[in-house]
Design a protein around this motif. Structure first.
Motif: not given
Ligand code: BDR
Ligand code: CA
Length: 313
Positions: A20-25, A247-249
């Motif tokens: 989700f984090l990657a798809l949002a970014s 992903i955050a990194w």
């Protein structure tokens, strides 16, 4: 310019949140594809779960590939005790409309890298390293075009979570992990030392739930289920949110602190199989092959995650 990445995963609630984090970014991350591997649950479920997650996020255009159904040399160990029988317990499971791609994940990884420029693609593995190691074994020329490998796995100051001395992803396929850590490309390691600092506290899950869109609600529902096992085990408010650290990194590296050092994987001893031997202080004088992350701004991490999940509104 956006970072070209391939995400290799075994969803898993924490893999799902990382997706989700990657798809949002996607302004920053150019996702070439999602490859799946056997790990938290068998391959048939990890590849289905990855498709479900893409569909919940309305990102059916990102291709999902199925990879290896078992580790390179040993029997598969799964983690239904942590993730539930579906791998993503906490949400309603449905049959995704999105189909799995025809190509094997290894061939997708090889073809994508062969068609790329030197040092241009970042691999982001968040499960056992079988697909990555097997791709390198099948076609070692792909190494030239890998920019870096940002992976979740290993433990040094934290003890193991599958055995006394080994973290799950390393222990499930230690031979693959050894191959990857010896590959000569830059490796950024999100080990339990750092992931145990980003707990899914009730207050944080509530903040996610309050966002109110369907992706944030699915995230909160999964995290409520996911928290119960580790909260019990460690006696903390919430569970470590491992995989999204990768992903955050990529999105905000200044949230993290780490150190260059040499990391080797135990593949012989039955007692310590999959242990990450980290020469953190350089006492063995061996050339560093990785950056071992040790600290994270946990509030900053959740602010980032929450900001990105709001994008689905
Ligand atoms: C890792 O193991 C899996 O259970 C999680 O998805 C994560 O990738 C943590 O040890
Ligand atoms: Ca995982």
């Amino acid at each position: 310019m956006s970072e070209k990445i391939i995400i290799d995963c075994d969803p898993g609630q924490d893999d799902a949140v990382a997706l989700f984090l990657a798809l949002a970014s996607q302004d920053e991350l150019d996702i070439q594809g999602i490859t799946t591997v056997a790990g938290n649950v068998p391959l048939a479920l990890t590849e289905r779960n990855a498709r479900i997650i893409c569909e919940i996020a309305d990102c059916e255009d990102i291709p999902v590939y199925a990879g290896c159904p078992r580790p390179m040399m040993i029997e598969l160990v799964t983690a239904e005790n942590v993730h539930g029988s579906t791998g993503i317990d906490g949400i309603d499971i449905f049959k995704p409309k999105k189909e799995i791609e025809n190509k094997h994940a290894i061939d997708f990884i090889i073809d994508t890298l062969k068609g790329a420029e030197k040092d241009s693609i970042t691999l982001v593995p968040m499960g056992p390293l079988t697909n990555i190691a097997m791709s390198i074994i099948k076609d070692p020329t792909i190494l030239r075009n890998i920019k870096q490998i940002v992976l979740m796995g290993g433990a040094m100051r934290e003890a193991g979570n599958l055995s006394a001395s080994a973290e799950f992803n390393m222990r499930v396929d230690p031979h693959a992990a050894a191959k990857v850590f010896n590959c000569g490309k830059p490796i950024i390691v999100m080990s339990l030392d750092v992931t145990h600092k980003v707990l899914t506290s009730k207050e944080r899950v509530k903040r996610i739930e309050n966002i109110g869109n369907n992706v944030a609600s699915a995230t909160a529902d999964m995290l409520k289920f996911f928290a119960r096992y580790d909260s019990n085990k460690y006696g903390k408010d919430g569970a470590p949110l491992h995989d999204p650290c990768t992903i955050a990194w990529l999105l905000q590296p200044d949230l993290f602190e780490g150190k260059e050092c040499n990391v080797r994987i135990e593949t012989c001893s039955p007692l310590t199989m999959g242990h990450t031997s980290v020469d953190y202080w350089g006492v063995e004088g061996i050339k560093p092959n990785a950056i071992w992350m040790q600290n994270i701004d946990d509030e900053g991490f959740y602010d980032l995650l929450i900001k990105r999940l709001k994008k689905f509104s």
